[in-house]
Write an enzyme that holds these catalytic residues in place. Structure first.
Site, PDB file in Angstrom:
ATOM      1  CG  ASP A 327      26.274  21.194  -3.647  1.00  0.00           C
ATOM      2  OD1 ASP A 327      25.525  21.073  -4.623  1.00  0.00           O
ATOM      3  OD2 ASP A 327      26.050  20.661  -2.542  1.00  0.00           O
ATOM      4  CG  ASP A 520      26.914  18.737   1.437  1.00  0.00           C
ATOM      5  OD1 ASP A 520      26.084  18.251   2.205  1.00  0.00           O
ATOM      6  OD2 ASP A 520      26.628  19.105   0.287  1.00  0.00           O
ATOM      7  CG  ASP A 524      28.818  17.922  -4.006  1.00  0.00           C
ATOM      8  OD1 ASP A 524      28.262  18.131  -5.103  1.00  0.00           O
ATOM      9  OD2 ASP A 524      28.347  18.269  -2.913  1.00  0.00           O
TER      10      ASP A 524
END
Length: 627
Positions: A327, A520, A524
Site C-alpha cells: 500500500d 497500515d 487494508d
C-alpha cells in the site's frame, strides 16, 4: 536456571559420579546389581513413570517408552548373561537425561531472553487522586483518564501527552536504540520507558487493548500456529516411532526363530541386544525438539528487532516471499499530509476549510487530519450531523445546516458534479456545498526515509516482484514509484479493487512462492487477510490492520521487511540442516545397529549426541543481529 533444572543437574552430577565410582568398586552379585539399580533409578525414575503413564493412557510410542524398554532390556541381558555389566543400561538413561537437561536449558534461556526483551508490561499506573499520586492496577484505568508517568517508569497505557516533555526509550517495542523526543500533543505507546521529564498522559485505550498487551499476546500465541514443517515432523514422528518399534521387535524375534528353524544357534541375547540398540538409535527427539526450538528462536530474534511474527507458519511463509505488494499511504510514505494549495474555490479559504474540516471531524484518516490541521480552529461537533463515510470515495455530512461532500472524483461524480481538473502532483480532495462544486484541496505526502532502501533490500533478498497499490491518482502514484524504484503500480483503487489485484497476482505467482501485502490502514484489512502473508505497520497502523496481519512491524519501518525475510530464510535453513542431519545420522546408525556393527554407545551418540548438536544449531536462529 529454574529450580527444576537445578534439581535435574544435581541428579545428573551425582549419578555420573556414582557410575564412575562403581566401575572401580569390586562389588559382585546382588550387591553389584543393587548399587547399579540405585544409580539407575536415581537418574531415570521420572522417565520410567512417564513411560508407564503413556502405556496407561494408550500413548505408548514416545521417547520415554523407547528409553525405558532399551535400558530395562539391557539390564535383563546383563542378568541373563550373568556378566554384571549394567553400565550401558545406566549410561543410556544418564546421557538421555543430559540431552533432555541441555534442551530444557536452551529453551528456558531463549524464553528468558525474549521475556527480558519483552518485559514491557507495566505493573501499575499513577493516577492523581485528591492532589496526590496513587498507584493502581492498569486494568482499572478508564479510557480518557489522566495518568502521570515519572522518569524511569514505563508508560502503562497508550495515550496522548497533555503536559510535559521527555525522552522515551522504545527499544523493547521497535528494536531501535535511538530515544524519541516527545512533548505535549504527541502520542505515546505502552511499554515505552520515560527517561527524563514527568509526563501527564490522557489514555486513549483500555490496558488490554494497549500496545504492550497486544505485543505480549502476539508473542505468547505465536507457538500455537505451527508451520508445515513442524506439522510434518509431528506426523512423521507418529508414524516413524511405531514403525521402528515394530522393526526392533522383528529384529529381536525373526533372526533367532529363523536360526531355530534351520537348526543353528538362535543367539537370542545377541539379537535382543541389537534390537535394544536399534530402539535407542531410533528415538526421534533430535527432530521433535530442535525443529520447534529453531522456529521459536527465529520468532524471538525477530521480536527483538521489533518484528512480531504471529506463528512459525508465517515465519516459514516469509522465507518463501516472491512478491511483495505495498500500500502507499502510511506504508511507503509518511502518511503525514499537508494542505498545500486550494484551487478553483468559489468561497473564502477559511470558509471552505470550515466546511471540509467539520465534515471530516469524525475521521481518523491522515487526509482528514491534514484538513483539520489546515483549518486550525476549534471543531464544533454540535454543528455536524448525518456523517456518512463512502468507502474509497469520501464523506458526506450536514454542517451548520448545509449539505457538504468532501472526497475524490468518484464522490463528485456520484453527486452529479463535474469537478475541476488539478494539474498539481498530490492528493486532490474535492468539495461541494449544497450540491454546488466549491473547489479542491491539494494535499501532499512524502516517502519515508528508508522506503527506497527497503525496495532495494527486498530485491537483494531474492524478492522477484514488487508492486504498489494505491487509491491515489496515477500521477501521484507514478511519482512516488519512480522515486522508490518500483516498476509495477496500480492507482485509483478502491478497497475491493485492491483485493481483486491481489487475487490476480496470486493467480500469476509461482506455486511455492508467497505473496506478501504490506499495509497500515483500516481499509487494508480485507487485502491483508486475502494475501498469503499480511504485514502491518504497528505504530501508525489501525487496530483492524494489525489484527488481520500475520506480521507486525512495530516501528513502521519498511526496511524491516527485508530483515524479516532474511531472518526467516536463516531460520528455515537451520531447520532443514537439522532435519537432514538428524535423519541421515539416524538411518545410518539404524543400519549399523541392525547389522550388529553399532553397539549401545554408538546408539547413545545417535540419540543424545545428535540431539545436542541439533539444539546447538537451532540456537543460531536467535542470533539475528548478524543477519
Amino acid at each position: 536456571m529454574s529450580r527444576k533444572q537445578k534439581t535435574m543437574l544435581v541428579r545428573i552430577i551425582i549419578s555420573a559420579a556414582a557410575l564412575i565410582a562403581l566401575i572401580f568398586v569390586p562389588a559382585e552379585g546382588y550387591l553389584r546389581f543393587a548399587l547399579y539399580m540405585a544409580v539407575y533409578l536415581l537418574i531415570g525414575y521420572d522417565i520410567l513413570i512417564k513411560a508407564v503413564r503413556g502405556i496407561i493412557s494408550r500413548q505408548v510410542f514416545d521417547e520415554c517408552f523407547l528409553m525405558a524398554v532399551a535400558s530395562i532390556g539391557a539390564i535383563a541381558i546383563a542378568l541373563i548373561n550373568g556378566n554384571g555389566d549394567y553400565v550401558e543400561a545406566v549410561a543410556v538413561m544418564l546421557f538421555y537425561q543430559i540431552g533432555e537437561w541441555f534442551q530444557s536449558y536452551a529453551v528456558g534461556r531463549s524464553r528468558r531472553n525474549i521475556g527480558a526483551l519483552m518485559d514491557i508490561r507495566p505493573d501499575w499506573a499513577n493516577v492523581r487522586v485528591d492532589g496526590r499520586l496513587e498507584k493502581v492496577d492498569p486494568d482499572e484505568v478508564a479510557v480518557g483518564s489522566e495518568i502521570v508517568v515519572q522518569p524511569g517508569e514505563k508508560v502503562p497505557i497508550d495515550g496522548v501527552i497533555v503536559d510535559g516533555r521527555s525522552v522515551l526509550n522504545m527499544a523493547a517495542l521497535t528494536g531501535e536504540s535511538i530515544p524519541k523526543d516527545v512533548a505535549e500533543g504527541d502520542s505515546v505507546i505502552s511499554g515505552s520507558i520515560n527517561m527524563t521529564g514527568v509526563l501527564t498522559v490522557r489514555t486513549e485505550k483500555e490496558f488490554g487493548e494497549s500496545t504492550a498487551s497486544k505485543i505480549l499476546e502476539l508473542v505468547e500465541n505465536a507457538g500455537s500456529r505451527k508451520s508445515r514443517t513442524e506439522n510434518f515432523i509431528s506426523k512423521f514422528a507418529r508414524i516413524y516411532t511405531p514403525a521402528v518399534c515394530g522393526a526392533a521387535l522383528a529384529l529381536a524375534l525373526l533372526p533367532p526363530l529363523a536360526g531355530m528353524l534351520f537348526g543353528s544357534d538362535p543367539a537370542w541375547s545377541q539379537w535382543i541386544y541389537r534390537a535394544l540398540t536399534f530402539l535407542v538409535i531410533s528415538c526421534p527427539c533430535a527432530l521433535v525438539i530442535s525443529i520447534p526450538l529453531s522456529f521459536f528462536g527465529g520468532i524471538g530474534g525477530a521480536s527483538r528487532e521489533g518484528i512480531l511474527v504471529k506463528g512459525s507458519n508465517y515465519l516459514e511463509a516469509l522465507s518463501h516471499v516472491g512478491i511483495v505488494v505495498f500500500d502507499k499511504t502510511g506504508t511507503l510514505t509518511k502518511g503525514v499530509f499537508e494542505v498545500n494549495e486550494i484551487h478553483h474555490s468559489s468561497m473564502d479559504r477559511s470558509e471552505l476549510l470550515y466546511y471540509a474540516a467539520h465534515a471530516e471531524s469524525a475521521s481518523s484518516h491522515p487526509i482528514a487530519k491534514s484538513i483539520i490541521n489546515a483549518y486550525g480552529g476549534e471543531i464544533d461537533r454540535s454543528a455536524v450531523t448525518g456523517i456518512t463515510e463512502h468507502s474509497g470515495r469520501g464523506i458526506t455530512a450536514k454542517v451548520s445546516g448545509h449539505d457538504v461532500a468532501v472526497g475524490n472524483l468518484h464522490l463528485m461524480e456520484d453527486a452529479g458534479l463535474t469537478p475541476q481538473e488539478c494539474h498539481g502532483t498530490g492528493t486532490v480532495i474535492h468539495t461541494a456545498v449544497d450540491g454546488a462544486y466549491t473547489g479542491h484541496l491539494l494535499i501532499t505526502d512524502s516517502p519515508k526515509e528508508h522506503s527506497a532502501a527497503a525496495v532495494r533490500a527486498l530485491r537483494e533478498s531474492g524478492v522477484e516482484r514488487i508492486v504498489m497499490l494505491t487509491g491515489d491518482a496515477d500521477a501521484i502514484a507514478r511519482s512516488v514509484a519512480d522515486d522508490l524504484g518500483i516498476d509495477e503500480v496500480h492507482s485509483r483503487l478502491l478497497p475491493a479493487d485492491k483485493v481483486a489485484e491481489v487475487e490476480r497476482l496470486l493467480a500469476e505467482k509461482p506455486e511455492k512462492a508467497t505473496l506478501a501485502f504490506v499495509g497500515d490502514g483500516i481499509n487494508d484489512a480485507p487485502v491483508l487477510s486475502r494475501a498469503d502473508l499480511g504485514i502491518a505497520m504497528g505504530a501508525m497502523g489501525s487496530d483492524a490492520a494489525i489484527e488481520a496481519a500475520d506480521v507486525v512491524l512495530m516501528d513502521d519501518d519498511p526496511l524491516k521487511i527485508s530483515k524479516a525475510v532474511r531472518i526467516a530464510k536463516k531460520c528455515l535453513r537451520i531447520v532443514y540442516e537439522n532435519i537432514w542431519f538428524a535423519i541421515g545420522i539416524k538411518f545410518l546408525c539404524l543400519a549399523l545397529g541392525a547389522l550388529g556393527i553399532a553397539n549401545m554407545w554408538l546408539a547413545i551418540f545417535a540419540d543424545v549426541g545428535v540431539m545436542v548438536i541439533a539444539v546447538l544449531n537451532a540456537i543460531r536462529a536467535m542470533l539475528v543481529r548478524k543477519v
